[in-house]
Motif scaffolding. Structure first.
Motif, PDB file in Angstrom:
ATOM      1  N   GLY A  95       0.718  -1.274   0.187  1.00  0.00           N
ATOM      2  CA  GLY A  95      -0.140   0.228  -0.206  1.00  0.00           C
ATOM      3  C   GLY A  95       0.712   1.199   0.017  1.00  0.00           C
ATOM      4  O   GLY A  95       2.202   1.176  -0.140  1.00  0.00           O
ATOM      5  N   PRO A  96       0.294   2.377  -0.117  1.00  0.00           N
ATOM      6  CA  PRO A  96       0.877   3.556  -0.260  1.00  0.00           C
ATOM      7  C   PRO A  96       1.699   3.969   0.991  1.00  0.00           C
ATOM      8  O   PRO A  96       1.209   3.827   2.355  1.00  0.00           O
ATOM      9  N   GLY A  97       3.101   4.056   0.713  1.00  0.00           N
ATOM     10  CA  GLY A  97       4.024   4.292   1.908  1.00  0.00           C
ATOM     11  C   GLY A  97       4.478   3.125   2.755  1.00  0.00           C
ATOM     12  O   GLY A  97       5.328   3.468   3.690  1.00  0.00           O
ATOM     13  N   GLU A  98       3.927   2.058   2.488  1.00  0.00           N
ATOM     14  CA  GLU A  98       4.276   0.705   3.219  1.00  0.00           C
ATOM     15  C   GLU A  98       5.639   0.184   3.259  1.00  0.00           C
ATOM     16  O   GLU A  98       6.217  -0.427   4.133  1.00  0.00           O
ATOM     17  N   LYS A  99       6.288   0.588   2.190  1.00  0.00           N
ATOM     18  CA  LYS A  99       7.710   0.205   1.855  1.00  0.00           C
ATOM     19  C   LYS A  99       8.631   0.910   3.035  1.00  0.00           C
ATOM     20  O   LYS A  99       9.714   0.449   3.311  1.00  0.00           O
ATOM     21  N   TYR A 100       7.991   1.992   3.522  1.00  0.00           N
ATOM     22  CA  TYR A 100       8.862   3.204   4.293  1.00  0.00           C
ATOM     23  C   TYR A 100       8.326   2.698   5.845  1.00  0.00           C
ATOM     24  O   TYR A 100       9.018   2.671   6.769  1.00  0.00           O
ATOM     25  N   THR A 101       6.850   2.096   5.993  1.00  0.00           N
ATOM     26  CA  THR A 101       6.611   2.023   7.394  1.00  0.00           C
ATOM     27  C   THR A 101       6.362   0.552   7.758  1.00  0.00           C
ATOM     28  O   THR A 101       6.095   0.262   8.826  1.00  0.00           O
ATOM     29  N   GLY A 102       6.330  -0.345   6.628  1.00  0.00           N
ATOM     30  CA  GLY A 102       5.833  -1.511   7.112  1.00  0.00           C
ATOM     31  C   GLY A 102       4.284  -1.671   6.685  1.00  0.00           C
ATOM     32  O   GLY A 102       3.670  -0.934   6.521  1.00  0.00           O
ATOM     33  N   PRO A 103       4.000  -3.045   6.627  1.00  0.00           N
ATOM     34  CA  PRO A 103       2.326  -3.304   6.411  1.00  0.00           C
ATOM     35  C   PRO A 103       1.591  -2.710   7.378  1.00  0.00           C
ATOM     36  O   PRO A 103       1.959  -2.586   8.559  1.00  0.00           O
ATOM     37  N   VAL A 104       0.503  -2.212   6.884  1.00  0.00           N
ATOM     38  CA  VAL A 104      -0.693  -1.507   7.574  1.00  0.00           C
ATOM     39  C   VAL A 104      -1.890  -2.556   7.427  1.00  0.00           C
ATOM     40  O   VAL A 104      -2.343  -2.820   6.386  1.00  0.00           O
TER      41      VAL A 104
END
Length: 138
Positions: free
Chosen positions: A128-137
Motif C-alpha cells: 500500500g501507499p508508503g508501506e515500503k517505508y512504514t511496513g505493512p498496515v
C-alpha cells in the motif's frame, strides 16, 4: 533592469482606493512580523510539511466530504502519491521530530488504513501507499 510594473497602480487609479496590502501597517501586520525561513526550527518546517501532506491526502481520499465515496475531490491515485511522500518524510525525519513523531505516525497510519478501505481492490499487505517505508498496515 528590474520590472516593477506589477507593483504600480493602474493608470487613473488613486492609491487611496486600492485594497489594503497584507503587509501594510493598516492590516495589523508589519513586514517585520514575517518570519524568515532561516529562523524557523527544522522540526516546525517538517511538521508543517507533514500536516499539509496529511490534509491533502485526506481530501483526495474524500474524507472531508460527508460521503467519502461520492466526494468530487476523491482521487486515489493522487492520495497514494501524497501518502507515500508523507511516509517517506515521517520515516526519514522521525528521529528529529521528538514529541511530534507519534501523532504524525498515527495520522499517517490512519490515512493508510483509510486508503485500504477506499480501494476497490486493496493492495497486498506491504504494498500500500508508503508501506515500503512504514511496513505493512492492516
Amino acid at each position: 533592469m528590474r520590472d516593477d510594473s506589477f507593483n504600480a497602480a493602474e493608470p487613473g487609479s488613486d492609491s487611496q482606493d486600492s485594497p489594503e496590502r497584507p503587509d501594510s501597517p493598516e492590516s495589523g501586520e508589519s513586514p517585520d512580523d514575517v518570519r524568515e525561513l532561516h529562523s524557523i526550527p527544522s522540526v516546525e518546517i517538517i511538521s508543517r510539511a507533514a500536516v499539509m501532506l496529511m490534509s491533502a491526502a485526506a481530501e483526495r481520499l474524500g474524507l472531508a466530504h460527508e460521503d467519502p465515496d461520492s466526494s468530487p475531490l476523491r482521487d486515489l491515485d493522487e492520495a497514494r502519491r501524497l501518502i507515500t511522500a508523507l511516509a517517506g518524510l515521517v520515516t526519514a525525519s522521525g528521529e528529529y521530530l521528538g514529541l511530534h513523531a507519534a501523532p504524525l505516525r498515527d495520522g499517517l497510519q490512519s490515512l493508510q488504513k483509510a486508503f485500504r478501505e477506499a480501494s476497490a481492490v486493496p493492495d497486498a499487505p506491504g504494498q500500500g501507499p508508503g508501506e515500503k517505508y512504514t511496513g505493512p498496515v492492516y
